[in-house]
Design a protein around this motif. Structure first.
Motif, PDB file in Angstrom:
ATOM      1  N   GLU A  44       9.372   0.708 -11.118  1.00  0.00           N
ATOM      2  CA  GLU A  44       9.311   1.390  -9.817  1.00  0.00           C
ATOM      3  C   GLU A  44       7.843   1.629  -9.513  1.00  0.00           C
ATOM      4  OE1 GLU A  44      12.449   4.455  -9.236  1.00  0.00           O
ATOM      5  OE2 GLU A  44      10.785   5.673  -8.516  1.00  0.00           O
ATOM      6  N   LEU A  45       7.315   0.857  -8.558  1.00  0.00           N
ATOM      7  CA  LEU A  45       5.883   0.905  -8.249  1.00  0.00           C
ATOM      8  C   LEU A  45       5.594   2.032  -7.262  1.00  0.00           C
ATOM      9  CD1 LEU A  45       5.480  -2.941  -7.777  1.00  0.00           C
ATOM     10  CD2 LEU A  45       4.545  -1.600  -9.685  1.00  0.00           C
ATOM     11  N   PRO A  46       4.387   2.598  -7.296  1.00  0.00           N
ATOM     12  CA  PRO A  46       4.029   3.600  -6.293  1.00  0.00           C
ATOM     13  C   PRO A  46       3.811   2.908  -4.944  1.00  0.00           C
ATOM     14  CG  PRO A  46       2.147   3.136  -7.701  1.00  0.00           C
ATOM     15  CD  PRO A  46       3.293   2.335  -8.245  1.00  0.00           C
ATOM     16  N   GLU A  47       3.793   3.683  -3.871  1.00  0.00           N
ATOM     17  CA  GLU A  47       3.527   3.106  -2.553  1.00  0.00           C
ATOM     18  C   GLU A  47       2.025   2.977  -2.341  1.00  0.00           C
ATOM     19  OE1 GLU A  47       5.511   4.744   0.833  1.00  0.00           O
ATOM     20  OE2 GLU A  47       7.345   5.026  -0.356  1.00  0.00           O
ATOM     21  N   ILE A  48       1.642   1.873  -1.720  1.00  0.00           N
ATOM     22  CA  ILE A  48       0.223   1.702  -1.394  1.00  0.00           C
ATOM     23  C   ILE A  48      -0.165   2.796  -0.396  1.00  0.00           C
ATOM     24  CG2 ILE A  48      -1.449   0.175  -0.254  1.00  0.00           C
ATOM     25  CD1 ILE A  48       0.152  -2.164  -1.469  1.00  0.00           C
ATOM     26  N   GLY A  49      -1.298   3.440  -0.639  1.00  0.00           N
ATOM     27  CA  GLY A  49      -1.750   4.521   0.232  1.00  0.00           C
ATOM     28  C   GLY A  49      -1.354   5.897  -0.272  1.00  0.00           C
ATOM     29  N   SER A  50      -0.443   5.927  -1.281  1.00  0.00           N
ATOM     30  CA  SER A  50      -0.026   7.239  -1.781  1.00  0.00           C
ATOM     31  C   SER A  50      -1.106   7.825  -2.691  1.00  0.00           C
ATOM     32  CB  SER A  50       1.303   7.118  -2.535  1.00  0.00           C
ATOM     33  OG  SER A  50       1.152   6.309  -3.676  1.00  0.00           O
ATOM     34  N   VAL A  52      -2.313   9.790  -6.039  1.00  0.00           N
ATOM     35  CA  VAL A  52      -1.887  10.031  -7.423  1.00  0.00           C
ATOM     36  C   VAL A  52      -2.847  11.053  -8.041  1.00  0.00           C
ATOM     37  CG1 VAL A  52      -0.789   7.804  -7.780  1.00  0.00           C
ATOM     38  CG2 VAL A  52      -3.231   8.030  -8.243  1.00  0.00           C
ATOM     39  N   LYS A  53      -2.338  11.750  -9.061  1.00  0.00           N
ATOM     40  CA  LYS A  53      -3.112  12.798  -9.705  1.00  0.00           C
ATOM     41  C   LYS A  53      -3.164  12.502 -11.200  1.00  0.00           C
ATOM     42  CE  LYS A  53      -3.447  17.814  -9.046  1.00  0.00           C
ATOM     43  NZ  LYS A  53      -3.766  18.202 -10.404  1.00  0.00           N
ATOM     44  N   ALA A  54      -4.314  12.737 -11.790  1.00  0.00           N
ATOM     45  CA  ALA A  54      -4.481  12.457 -13.217  1.00  0.00           C
ATOM     46  C   ALA A  54      -3.444  13.231 -14.029  1.00  0.00           C
ATOM     47  CB  ALA A  54      -5.887  12.841 -13.661  1.00  0.00           C
ATOM     48  N   GLY A  55      -2.750  12.524 -14.924  1.00  0.00           N
ATOM     49  CA  GLY A  55      -1.781  13.165 -15.818  1.00  0.00           C
ATOM     50  C   GLY A  55      -0.441  13.443 -15.179  1.00  0.00           C
ATOM     51  N   VAL A  56      -0.232  12.924 -13.965  1.00  0.00           N
ATOM     52  CA  VAL A  56       1.035  13.148 -13.264  1.00  0.00           C
ATOM     53  C   VAL A  56       1.727  11.799 -13.053  1.00  0.00           C
ATOM     54  CG1 VAL A  56       2.074  13.957 -11.095  1.00  0.00           C
ATOM     55  CG2 VAL A  56       0.194  15.236 -12.140  1.00  0.00           C
ATOM     56  N   GLY A  57       3.054  11.791 -13.081  1.00  0.00           N
ATOM     57  CA  GLY A  57       3.824  10.563 -12.955  1.00  0.00           C
ATOM     58  C   GLY A  57       3.539   9.841 -11.648  1.00  0.00           C
ATOM     59  N   ALA A  58       3.293   8.529 -11.710  1.00  0.00           N
ATOM     60  CA  ALA A  58       2.991   7.754 -10.515  1.00  0.00           C
ATOM     61  C   ALA A  58       3.919   6.547 -10.387  1.00  0.00           C
ATOM     62  CB  ALA A  58       1.546   7.274 -10.559  1.00  0.00           C
ATOM     63  N   ALA A  59       4.476   6.104 -11.500  1.00  0.00           N
ATOM     64  CA  ALA A  59       5.382   4.946 -11.506  1.00  0.00           C
ATOM     65  C   ALA A  59       6.411   5.181 -12.608  1.00  0.00           C
ATOM     66  CB  ALA A  59       4.607   3.653 -11.767  1.00  0.00           C
ATOM     67  N   VAL A  60       7.424   4.302 -12.628  1.00  0.00           N
ATOM     68  CA  VAL A  60       8.442   4.392 -13.676  1.00  0.00           C
ATOM     69  C   VAL A  60       8.676   2.994 -14.218  1.00  0.00           C
ATOM     70  CG1 VAL A  60      10.834   4.992 -14.225  1.00  0.00           C
ATOM     71  CG2 VAL A  60       9.578   6.361 -12.553  1.00  0.00           C
ATOM     72  N   VAL A  61       8.696   2.843 -15.529  1.00  0.00           N
ATOM     73  CA  VAL A  61       9.129   1.578 -16.121  1.00  0.00           C
ATOM     74  C   VAL A  61      10.458   1.824 -16.822  1.00  0.00           C
ATOM     75  CG1 VAL A  61       6.839   0.564 -16.392  1.00  0.00           C
ATOM     76  CG2 VAL A  61       7.803   1.910 -18.259  1.00  0.00           C
ATOM     77  N   VAL A  78      -3.707   5.055  -4.235  1.00  0.00           N
ATOM     78  CA  VAL A  78      -3.238   3.740  -4.666  1.00  0.00           C
ATOM     79  C   VAL A  78      -3.631   2.711  -3.607  1.00  0.00           C
ATOM     80  CG1 VAL A  78      -1.204   2.343  -5.223  1.00  0.00           C
ATOM     81  CG2 VAL A  78      -1.327   4.743  -5.962  1.00  0.00           C
ATOM     82  N   VAL A  79      -4.383   1.687  -4.012  1.00  0.00           N
ATOM     83  CA  VAL A  79      -4.821   0.688  -3.024  1.00  0.00           C
ATOM     84  C   VAL A  79      -4.136  -0.662  -3.222  1.00  0.00           C
ATOM     85  CG1 VAL A  79      -7.048   1.789  -2.562  1.00  0.00           C
ATOM     86  CG2 VAL A  79      -6.863   0.117  -4.424  1.00  0.00           C
ATOM     87  N   ALA A  80      -3.501  -0.846  -4.388  1.00  0.00           N
ATOM     88  CA  ALA A  80      -2.747  -2.089  -4.623  1.00  0.00           C
ATOM     89  C   ALA A  80      -1.734  -1.838  -5.727  1.00  0.00           C
ATOM     90  CB  ALA A  80      -3.691  -3.230  -5.021  1.00  0.00           C
ATOM     91  N   VAL A  81      -0.638  -2.606  -5.666  1.00  0.00           N
ATOM     92  CA  VAL A  81       0.350  -2.556  -6.751  1.00  0.00           C
ATOM     93  C   VAL A  81       0.633  -3.986  -7.187  1.00  0.00           C
ATOM     94  CG1 VAL A  81       1.412  -0.399  -5.960  1.00  0.00           C
ATOM     95  CG2 VAL A  81       2.300  -2.598  -5.145  1.00  0.00           C
ATOM     96  N   ASN A  82       1.109  -4.140  -8.418  1.00  0.00           N
ATOM     97  CA  ASN A  82       1.380  -5.476  -8.940  1.00  0.00           C
ATOM     98  C   ASN A  82       2.775  -5.922  -8.529  1.00  0.00           C
ATOM     99  OD1 ASN A  82       1.493  -7.850 -10.299  1.00  0.00           O
ATOM    100  ND2 ASN A  82       1.078  -7.001 -12.330  1.00  0.00           N
ATOM    101  N   GLU A  83       2.851  -6.583  -7.354  1.00  0.00           N
ATOM    102  CA  GLU A  83       4.147  -7.008  -6.797  1.00  0.00           C
ATOM    103  C   GLU A  83       4.887  -7.973  -7.712  1.00  0.00           C
ATOM    104  OE1 GLU A  83       5.303  -5.863  -3.932  1.00  0.00           O
ATOM    105  OE2 GLU A  83       3.559  -5.134  -2.782  1.00  0.00           O
ATOM    106  N   LEU A  84       4.157  -8.667  -8.549  1.00  0.00           N
ATOM    107  CA  LEU A  84       4.758  -9.617  -9.496  1.00  0.00           C
ATOM    108  C   LEU A  84       5.825  -8.924 -10.364  1.00  0.00           C
ATOM    109  CD1 LEU A  84       4.537 -12.439 -11.027  1.00  0.00           C
ATOM    110  CD2 LEU A  84       2.876 -11.319 -12.501  1.00  0.00           C
ATOM    111  N   LEU A  85       5.618  -7.635 -10.601  1.00  0.00           N
ATOM    112  CA  LEU A  85       6.537  -6.908 -11.492  1.00  0.00           C
ATOM    113  C   LEU A  85       7.904  -6.691 -10.852  1.00  0.00           C
ATOM    114  CD1 LEU A  85       4.086  -4.231 -12.953  1.00  0.00           C
ATOM    115  CD2 LEU A  85       4.728  -6.442 -13.941  1.00  0.00           C
ATOM    116  N   ASN A  86       7.996  -6.784  -9.516  1.00  0.00           N
ATOM    117  CA  ASN A  86       9.304  -6.646  -8.867  1.00  0.00           C
ATOM    118  C   ASN A  86      10.270  -7.723  -9.343  1.00  0.00           C
ATOM    119  OD1 ASN A  86       8.864  -4.358  -7.285  1.00  0.00           O
ATOM    120  ND2 ASN A  86       7.796  -5.565  -5.723  1.00  0.00           N
TER     121      ASN A  86
END
Lengths: 131, 377
Positions: A44-50, A52-61, A78-86
């Protein structure tokens, strides 16, 4: 398992951060972490533009056996996410430190990078965990 | 990351005779019901596919074998089990049954083998071993039945479309035709490699054909190695779990327990309300049947991305339920689950996945049979 690249910094919770030449910070999970989780089936990737805070959940594997929160090592946007992982979440199993990166952050406070473990410290942490 | 899985490190965990073999194969070991067991040997998904497409083997030596002897053993089992041992007509035949408490809750599910007129064998779960033995011994007293645990046995399940052929090739040639003809849910003795004595049962927990083999512990490593040499792939308990879920088989402790009636766990097919048999829990089950149960167990499929997992909340038109067993299903390439929900037309079912309501489909299960997705899945 593959060598831990020397240019990476780590959270104790097994996320890595790589400071890129353009000032952005790339984030993923360690090879040790993917090995412990087993076959990954969903990211579960974060949204681009969202934000994030250090030490806080941003994605889920999610592996076959468990879902795990991925904490961001640094605060920022967040400026990019790895779409390949979808389509190929197993990329993390195959190349956790490379093609299996998860998201890219424009950090708001680069000093946060100094608070992370370096590759040697993280290597020791993993070694102690195994015994 | 949260929920980071840990290695089993406790010195208190028990080990099967194959423990060193698993470790030499590079298995990831975990604590499973007090036993140090392999969850996978590298890739759980590849092990799952090996069983669906060819042949895989599981060390299930942690399971408990209990032999029952005595003139009144059949009477005892008529009392102890919710399914009827009177269905067992020929020596070697096996039956799946629940063992209930007086309130109709499930103490354990098990397989009983009819081995002689005064000799039956039970195979029960590992995690419930102590309470099962205590209960069986207590109930057996009135029937003068001898209850004997058989810890000197190991057990290897060999499963998959090619599993039987690969096992048959290892048996003494005089035994092969007889074991080849062994019917489903039946067992027989046979000689394995180097003349080792085997108890071969055509049973399993994967939805594939195959055998579950009970072998004296001192021969287990040799049998494992012979099977590996015959092309049977080692598979961990992780793959065993996704295989049995796809096959629509319950897991004790997750899908039912002492607080759940078999009616609410889709185990009605294992309840034999045959005339004149007063088994433990029968009165409560009959009352529940007459009154109608409040909850039912159903199959769910998630067509979106994500994974259904144990404990997630299920939202229906009649109120909330919960996911029992849930996982990514490798044969289907999507998540499936069992859920217990309020009885009645459920409307559009959704599952709460980390605060997000995700629509799921209600389906009839099994989800997979003989290597193929079932219709409508």
């Amino acid at each position: 398992m593959s060598e831990i690249p020397g240019d990476l910094k780590f959270l104790k919770s097994h996320e890595w951060a790589r400071a890129e030449d353009d000032g952005l910070v790339r984030v993923g999970i360690s090879d040790h972490a993917q090995d412990q989780l087993g076959d990954l089936v969903y990211v579960e990737l974060p949204e681009i533009g969202s934000a994030v805070k250090a030490g806080v959940g941003a994605a889920v594997v999610e592996s076959v056996k468990a879902a795990s929160d991925i904490y961001s090592p640094v605060s920022g946007e967040v400026v990019a996410v790895n779409e390949l992982l979808n389509d190929k979440p197993e990329t993390i199993n195959e190349d956790a430190f490379g093609e299996g990166w998860i998201f890219l952050v424009r950090p708001s406070d680069r000093a946060e990078l100094d608070e992370l473990l370096d590759a040697n410290e993280y290597g020791e942490l993993v070694e102690n965990e195994d015994h | 990351m949260r929920d980071f899985p840990r290695q089993a490190t406790s010195a208190m965990t028990e080990k099967t005779v194959l423990n060193a073999t698993h470790r030499a194969l590079g298995a990831r070991m975990v604590d499973f019901g007090g036993w140090d067991m392999p969850i996978n040997y590298g890739s759980q998904i590849e092990e799952h596919h090996a069983v669906r497409r060819d042949a895989g083997m599981f060390d299930v030596s942690h399971m408990t074998v209990i032999d029952l002897h005595g003139a009144r053993t059949r009477d005892f089992l008529r009392h102890l089990l919710a399914n009827s041992v009177d269905k067992l007509k020929a020596h070697g035949k096996a039956l799946y049954s629940c063992m209930l408490n007086g309130q109709g809750g499930v103490i354990d599910d098990l397989i009983v083998y009819f081995l002689g007129d005064e000799f039956y064998r039970l195979v029960v779960n590992a995690a419930t071993r102590a309470k099962d033995l205590a209960w069986i011994e207590q109930q057996a007293k009135a029937f003068d039945v001898q209850v004997k645990e058989r810890p000197e046995f190991a057990m290897i399940a060999v499963q998959g479309p090619n599993a039987r052929a690969k096992v048959l090739g290892l048996l003494h040639e005089v035994d092969r035709p007889r074991i080849e003809k062994l019917g489903k849910f039946a067992a027989a003795a046979a000689q394995g490699p180097h003349g080792m004595p085997l108890f071969v049962a055509r049973t399993g927990y994967t939805g594939e054909d195959g055998f579950e083999i009970i072998v004296p512990a001192e021969h287990a490593v040799a049998l494992w190695e012979a099977l590996a040499a015959a092309g049977v792939k080692p598979a961990g308990l992780g793959a065993r779990d996704t295989l049995r879920l796809e096959a629509g088989m319950n897991l004790y402790g997750q899908d039912m327990d002492e607080g759940v009636s078999p009616w609410e766990a889709n185990l009605g097919w294992t309840i034999a309300l045959d005339e004149g048999r007063d088994f433990v829990g029968r009165k409560v089950l009959e009352a529940q049947k007459a009154a109608g149960v409040k909850r039912v167990m159903v199959g769910l499929v998630l067509d979106e991305k994500g994974v259904l997992r144990h404990g997630q909340k299920v939202l229906t038109a009649n109120g909330d339920g919960e996911i029992l067993s849930g996982s990514f299903a490798p044969t289907l390439d999507k998540a499936v689950a069992f859920a217990r929900i309020p009885v009645g037309e459920p409307g559009a079912i959704r599952v709460d996945i980390r605060g997000r309501e995700v629509p799921v489909r209600l389906v009839k299960y099994p989800f997979v049979r003989d290597g193929k997705p079932c219709e409508g899945i």
